[in-house]
Design a protein around this motif. Structure first.
Motif, PDB file in Angstrom:
ATOM      1  N   ASN A 148      35.054  47.642  32.891  1.00 24.39           N
ATOM      2  CA  ASN A 148      35.209  47.795  31.435  1.00 24.39           C
ATOM      3  C   ASN A 148      34.039  47.184  30.685  1.00 24.39           C
ATOM      4  O   ASN A 148      33.557  47.748  29.707  1.00 24.39           O
ATOM      5  CB  ASN A 148      36.511  47.142  30.958  1.00 24.39           C
ATOM      6  N   ASP A 149      33.611  46.023  31.128  1.00 25.20           N
ATOM      7  CA  ASP A 149      32.482  45.342  30.499  1.00 25.20           C
ATOM      8  C   ASP A 149      31.850  44.380  31.501  1.00 25.20           C
ATOM      9  O   ASP A 149      32.268  44.295  32.651  1.00 25.20           O
ATOM     10  CB  ASP A 149      32.908  44.605  29.220  1.00 25.20           C
ATOM     11  N   GLU A 150      30.850  43.648  31.057  1.00 25.66           N
ATOM     12  CA  GLU A 150      30.128  42.738  31.945  1.00 25.66           C
ATOM     13  C   GLU A 150      31.001  41.586  32.441  1.00 25.66           C
ATOM     14  O   GLU A 150      30.898  41.167  33.587  1.00 25.66           O
ATOM     15  CB  GLU A 150      28.898  42.184  31.212  1.00 25.66           C
ATOM     16  N   SER A 151      31.895  41.082  31.605  1.00 22.04           N
ATOM     17  CA  SER A 151      32.754  39.971  32.033  1.00 22.04           C
ATOM     18  C   SER A 151      33.756  40.434  33.103  1.00 22.04           C
ATOM     19  O   SER A 151      34.094  39.669  34.006  1.00 22.04           O
ATOM     20  CB  SER A 151      33.476  39.345  30.847  1.00 22.04           C
ATOM     21  N   HIS A 152      34.199  41.667  33.008  1.00 26.11           N
ATOM     22  CA  HIS A 152      35.094  42.219  34.036  1.00 26.11           C
ATOM     23  C   HIS A 152      34.360  42.327  35.373  1.00 26.11           C
ATOM     24  O   HIS A 152      34.904  41.989  36.429  1.00 26.11           O
ATOM     25  CB  HIS A 152      35.614  43.597  33.585  1.00 26.11           C
ATOM     26  N   GLU A 153      33.109  42.778  35.328  1.00 22.20           N
ATOM     27  CA  GLU A 153      32.293  42.866  36.539  1.00 22.20           C
ATOM     28  C   GLU A 153      32.063  41.484  37.144  1.00 22.20           C
ATOM     29  O   GLU A 153      32.175  41.285  38.354  1.00 22.20           O
ATOM     30  CB  GLU A 153      30.958  43.534  36.220  1.00 22.20           C
ATOM     31  N   ARG A 154      31.765  40.507  36.294  1.00 19.24           N
ATOM     32  CA  ARG A 154      31.533  39.132  36.750  1.00 19.24           C
ATOM     33  C   ARG A 154      32.797  38.564  37.400  1.00 19.24           C
ATOM     34  O   ARG A 154      32.736  37.928  38.458  1.00 19.24           O
ATOM     35  CB  ARG A 154      31.097  38.263  35.576  1.00 19.24           C
ATOM     36  N   ALA A 155      33.949  38.801  36.787  1.00 13.93           N
ATOM     37  CA  ALA A 155      35.214  38.312  37.339  1.00 13.93           C
ATOM     38  C   ALA A 155      35.494  38.963  38.696  1.00 13.93           C
ATOM     39  O   ALA A 155      35.951  38.296  39.629  1.00 13.93           O
ATOM     40  CB  ALA A 155      36.359  38.599  36.370  1.00 13.93           C
ATOM     41  N   TRP A 156      35.201  40.247  38.809  1.00 20.10           N
ATOM     42  CA  TRP A 156      35.412  40.955  40.065  1.00 20.10           C
ATOM     43  C   TRP A 156      34.501  40.393  41.163  1.00 20.10           C
ATOM     44  O   TRP A 156      34.936  40.129  42.279  1.00 20.10           O
ATOM     45  CB  TRP A 156      35.161  42.453  39.874  1.00 20.10           C
ATOM     46  N   LEU A 157      33.228  40.186  40.839  1.00 17.65           N
ATOM     47  CA  LEU A 157      32.282  39.631  41.811  1.00 17.65           C
ATOM     48  C   LEU A 157      32.680  38.213  42.224  1.00 17.65           C
ATOM     49  O   LEU A 157      32.568  37.845  43.395  1.00 17.65           O
ATOM     50  CB  LEU A 157      30.858  39.636  41.245  1.00 17.65           C
ATOM     51  N   THR A 158      33.163  37.442  41.264  1.00 18.18           N
ATOM     52  CA  THR A 158      33.621  36.083  41.577  1.00 18.18           C
ATOM     53  C   THR A 158      34.795  36.137  42.547  1.00 18.18           C
ATOM     54  O   THR A 158      34.844  35.401  43.531  1.00 18.18           O
ATOM     55  CB  THR A 158      34.036  35.344  40.290  1.00 18.18           C
ATOM     56  N   ARG A 159      35.741  37.029  42.314  1.00 20.88           N
ATOM     57  CA  ARG A 159      36.906  37.155  43.191  1.00 20.88           C
ATOM     58  C   ARG A 159      36.489  37.604  44.584  1.00 20.88           C
ATOM     59  O   ARG A 159      36.988  37.100  45.592  1.00 20.88           O
ATOM     60  CB  ARG A 159      37.902  38.149  42.572  1.00 20.88           C
ATOM     61  N   VAL A 160      35.551  38.533  44.669  1.00 21.44           N
ATOM     62  CA  VAL A 160      35.050  38.985  45.968  1.00 21.44           C
ATOM     63  C   VAL A 160      34.420  37.812  46.713  1.00 21.44           C
ATOM     64  O   VAL A 160      34.682  37.604  47.906  1.00 21.44           O
ATOM     65  CB  VAL A 160      34.039  40.146  45.803  1.00 21.44           C
ATOM     66  N   ASN A 161      33.606  37.006  46.032  1.00 24.15           N
ATOM     67  CA  ASN A 161      32.968  35.849  46.671  1.00 24.15           C
ATOM     68  C   ASN A 161      33.992  34.817  47.117  1.00 24.15           C
ATOM     69  O   ASN A 161      33.864  34.236  48.198  1.00 24.15           O
ATOM     70  CB  ASN A 161      31.940  35.218  45.736  1.00 24.15           C
ATOM     71  N   ILE A 162      35.010  34.588  46.313  1.00 22.48           N
ATOM     72  CA  ILE A 162      36.068  33.645  46.693  1.00 22.48           C
ATOM     73  C   ILE A 162      36.758  34.127  47.964  1.00 22.48           C
ATOM     74  O   ILE A 162      37.004  33.351  48.899  1.00 22.48           O
ATOM     75  CB  ILE A 162      37.084  33.469  45.548  1.00 22.48           C
ATOM     76  N   ASN A 163      37.071  35.413  48.032  1.00 26.56           N
ATOM     77  CA  ASN A 163      37.740  35.965  49.217  1.00 26.56           C
ATOM     78  C   ASN A 163      36.856  35.877  50.456  1.00 26.56           C
ATOM     79  O   ASN A 163      37.343  35.579  51.553  1.00 26.56           O
ATOM     80  CB  ASN A 163      38.167  37.406  48.968  1.00 26.56           C
TER      81      ASN A 163
END
Length: 113
Positions: free
Chosen positions: A7-22
């Protein structure tokens, strides 16, 4: 692989953060399920000179061979317990042990011990 729409840059950042956490959790889980033992700790388990040669040779084996041999002979786990840890069948553990013993013997004898 399907392209991810954001949806926006913050959504992308949150998704990338979650991927890295996993990914980090997966690494930590792997390390917990596949603990390593340093050579000095293993040295505490043997005392006779002939055991030293075997342990030195054991340390030169590949990780998969070392893993089953250490779990079975040093840690004292049964084939069933090792199978549960490694998520393989009991017969697969027995075959891994057989192959690892053979490689250990060949390497030990080739070193002239």
């Amino acid at each position: 692989m399907q392209k991810k729409d954001f949806n926006d840059e913050s959504h992308e950042r949150a998704w990338l953060t979650r991927v890295n956490i996993n990914i980090c959790k997966n690494i930590l889980r792997f390390r917990r399920m596949h603990p390593t033992v340093d050579y000095e700790t293993l040295a505490l388990h043997y005392h006779k000179p002939e055991e030293t040669g075997i342990m030195d040779t054991l340390m030169t084996l590949n990780a998969k061979d070392k893993e089953v041999l250490i779990l079975y002979y040093i840690e004292g786990y049964s084939c069933k317990e090792i199978a549960d840890m490694l998520k393989v069948s009991e017969s697969a553990v027995k075959k891994k042990l057989e192959r690892a013993r053979k490689r250990l013997k060949e390497k030990y004898e080739s070193e002239g011990r």
